[in-house]
Scaffold this motif. Structure first.
Motif, PDB file in Angstrom:
ATOM      1  N   MET A   1      22.776  19.604  91.657  1.00 26.73           N
ATOM      2  CA  MET A   1      22.852  21.040  91.956  1.00 26.73           C
ATOM      3  C   MET A   1      21.514  21.696  91.627  1.00 26.73           C
ATOM      4  SD  MET A   1      25.624  23.928  91.064  1.00 26.73           S
ATOM      5  CE  MET A   1      25.187  25.447  90.217  1.00 26.73           C
TER       6      MET A   1
ATOM      7  N   CYS B   1      25.899  26.862  99.450  1.00 27.27           N
ATOM      8  CA  CYS B   1      26.210  25.461  99.141  1.00 27.27           C
ATOM      9  C   CYS B   1      27.685  25.209  98.852  1.00 27.27           C
ATOM     10  CB  CYS B   1      25.403  25.003  97.931  1.00 27.27           C
ATOM     11  SG  CYS B   1      23.623  25.092  98.160  1.00 27.27           S
ATOM     12  N   HIS B   2      28.431  26.245  98.485  1.00 25.23           N
ATOM     13  CA  HIS B   2      29.837  26.059  98.098  1.00 25.23           C
ATOM     14  C   HIS B   2      30.758  26.952  98.904  1.00 25.23           C
ATOM     15  CE1 HIS B   2      29.153  23.791  94.351  1.00 25.23           C
ATOM     16  NE2 HIS B   2      28.133  24.592  94.126  1.00 25.23           N
TER      17      HIS B   2
ATOM     18  N   CYS C   1      25.965  31.359  95.536  1.00 27.44           N
ATOM     19  CA  CYS C   1      26.574  30.028  95.543  1.00 27.44           C
ATOM     20  C   CYS C   1      27.013  29.637  96.952  1.00 27.44           C
ATOM     21  CB  CYS C   1      27.819  29.995  94.652  1.00 27.44           C
ATOM     22  SG  CYS C   1      27.733  31.043  93.187  1.00 27.44           S
TER      23      CYS C   1
ATOM     24  N   TYR D   1      29.235  13.720  95.140  1.00 28.76           N
ATOM     25  CA  TYR D   1      28.698  14.000  93.803  1.00 28.76           C
ATOM     26  C   TYR D   1      27.544  13.043  93.486  1.00 28.76           C
ATOM     27  CZ  TYR D   1      32.947  16.739  92.801  1.00 28.76           C
ATOM     28  OH  TYR D   1      33.955  17.666  92.807  1.00 28.76           O
ATOM     29  N   SER D   2      26.684  13.491  92.579  1.00 29.16           N
ATOM     30  CA  SER D   2      25.611  12.618  92.092  1.00 29.16           C
ATOM     31  C   SER D   2      26.213  11.591  91.130  1.00 29.16           C
ATOM     32  CB  SER D   2      24.572  13.463  91.352  1.00 29.16           C
ATOM     33  OG  SER D   2      25.164  14.063  90.217  1.00 29.16           O
TER      34      SER D   2
HETATM   35  C1  HEC Z   1      21.432  24.576  96.503  1.00 26.46           C
HETATM   36  C2  HEC Z   1      22.857  24.337  96.581  1.00 26.46           C
HETATM   37  C3  HEC Z   1      23.726  24.875  95.463  1.00 26.46           C
HETATM   38  C4  HEC Z   1      23.807  26.163  94.983  1.00 26.46           C
HETATM   39  C5  HEC Z   1      22.979  27.377  95.383  1.00 26.46           C
HETATM   40  C6  HEC Z   1      24.870  26.152  93.990  1.00 26.46           C
HETATM   41  N1  HEC Z   1      25.409  24.886  93.876  1.00 26.46           N
HETATM   42 FE1  HEC Z   1      26.936  24.326  92.653  1.00 26.46          FE
HETATM   43  N2  HEC Z   1      26.720  22.406  93.238  1.00 26.46           N
HETATM   44  C7  HEC Z   1      25.838  21.966  94.214  1.00 26.46           C
HETATM   45  C8  HEC Z   1      25.919  20.526  94.308  1.00 26.46           C
HETATM   46  C9  HEC Z   1      25.112  19.637  95.266  1.00 26.46           C
HETATM   47  C10 HEC Z   1      26.878  20.115  93.349  1.00 26.46           C
HETATM   48  C11 HEC Z   1      27.266  18.686  92.980  1.00 26.46           C
HETATM   49  C12 HEC Z   1      26.370  18.348  91.796  1.00 26.46           C
HETATM   50  C13 HEC Z   1      26.340  16.876  91.388  1.00 26.46           C
HETATM   51  O1  HEC Z   1      27.147  16.097  91.907  1.00 26.46           O
HETATM   52  O2  HEC Z   1      25.511  16.556  90.519  1.00 26.46           O
HETATM   53  C14 HEC Z   1      27.363  21.331  92.707  1.00 26.46           C
HETATM   54  C15 HEC Z   1      28.346  21.352  91.716  1.00 26.46           C
HETATM   55  C16 HEC Z   1      28.912  22.492  91.194  1.00 26.46           C
HETATM   56  C17 HEC Z   1      30.024  22.518  90.276  1.00 26.46           C
HETATM   57  C18 HEC Z   1      30.808  21.325  89.775  1.00 26.46           C
HETATM   58  C19 HEC Z   1      32.039  21.182  90.663  1.00 26.46           C
HETATM   59  C20 HEC Z   1      32.892  19.964  90.416  1.00 26.46           C
HETATM   60  O3  HEC Z   1      33.729  19.670  91.283  1.00 26.46           O
HETATM   61  O4  HEC Z   1      32.758  19.315  89.352  1.00 26.46           O
HETATM   62  C21 HEC Z   1      30.277  23.832  89.998  1.00 26.46           C
HETATM   63  C22 HEC Z   1      31.345  24.365  89.072  1.00 26.46           C
HETATM   64  C23 HEC Z   1      29.310  24.607  90.729  1.00 26.46           C
HETATM   65  N3  HEC Z   1      28.492  23.762  91.438  1.00 26.46           N
HETATM   66  C24 HEC Z   1      29.252  25.982  90.717  1.00 26.46           C
HETATM   67  C25 HEC Z   1      28.266  26.731  91.366  1.00 26.46           C
HETATM   68  C26 HEC Z   1      28.206  28.176  91.333  1.00 26.46           C
HETATM   69  C27 HEC Z   1      29.236  29.087  90.675  1.00 26.46           C
HETATM   70  C28 HEC Z   1      27.076  28.533  92.031  1.00 26.46           C
HETATM   71  C29 HEC Z   1      26.502  29.929  92.252  1.00 26.46           C
HETATM   72  C30 HEC Z   1      26.001  30.590  91.078  1.00 26.46           C
HETATM   73  C31 HEC Z   1      26.453  27.317  92.524  1.00 26.46           C
HETATM   74  N4  HEC Z   1      27.215  26.250  92.107  1.00 26.46           N
HETATM   75  C32 HEC Z   1      25.288  27.265  93.300  1.00 26.46           C
HETATM   76  C33 HEC Z   1      25.000  22.747  94.970  1.00 26.46           C
HETATM   77  C34 HEC Z   1      24.740  24.089  94.760  1.00 26.46           C
END
Ligand code: HEC
Length: 133
Positions: free
Chosen positions: A110, A47-48, A44, A78-79
């Motif tokens: 995501m 990206c996070h 994660c 956010y999207s």
């Molecule tokens: C390639 C980049 C990428 C990776 C790898 C990724 N994410 Fe994300 N994540 C995003 C993006 C971009 C968003 C915003 C999505 C949207 O707005 O639709 C997001 C949104 C989220 C959210 C929602 C947060 C909110 O504030 O509502 C969570 C929870 C989350 N991710 C958890 C994870 C976790 C845990 C992992 C690892 C297993 C992970 N993500 C891996 C890019 C990524």
């Protein structure tokens, strides 16, 4: 045995714990889950950030995400799909999300294939709750 066992299990993955559960102490199990969660978070971290004060990445910071309304972190991008949701992140929602993000928020930005192993998802959620509070 504690240290060696938890290191070895950290490398093997949390699933391996199920087999060893009867021999390991509760503390060793908790440590191993922690190590597995930390290792899984590497998927994660590109990206996070975990810390809400860290510089912004592609995805929102995940500190305090359990109990937070989806799509609500100030300053995060956010999207439209995420902004249109109306739910709070719980363990159960995160479990679904981490299995297949698109099944929770169709059209989410995501780009993540998902974590198929339930024990891995559990370890990661536990890690997010502990390290990200
Ligand atoms: C390639 C980049 C990428 C990776 C790898 C990724 N994410 Fe994300 N994540 C995003 C993006 C971009 C968003 C915003 C999505 C949207 O707005 O639709 C997001 C949104 C989220 C959210 C929602 C947060 C909110 O504030 O509502 C969570 C929870 C989350 N991710 C958890 C994870 C976790 C845990 C992992 C690892 C297993 C992970 N993500 C891996 C890019 C990524």
């Amino acid at each position: 045995m504690g240290r060696y066992l938890t290191r070895a299990l950290g490398r093997m993955g949390f699933g391996a714990l199920i087999l060893l559960g009867s021999q390991a102490s509760a503390q060793a199990l908790a440590d191993a889950q922690d190590i597995a969660g930390k290792r899984l978070f590497l998927r994660c971290a590109s990206c996070h950030a975990l810390n809400a004060n860290a510089p912004g990445r592609i995805g929102p910071a995940l500190q305090g995400v359990v109990g937070r309304k989806a799509g609500s972190l100030a300053g995060a991008k956010y999207s439209a799909a995420m902004l249109a949701t109306d739910f709070v992140w719980t363990d159960a929602m995160l479990d679904k999300w981490l299995t297949k993000p698109n099944s929770v928020v169709p059209g989410t930005a995501m780009a993540f294939a998902g974590i198929p192993n339930p024990q891995d998802r559990q370890a990661l959620i536990a890690y997010l709750k502990k390290a990200g509070r």
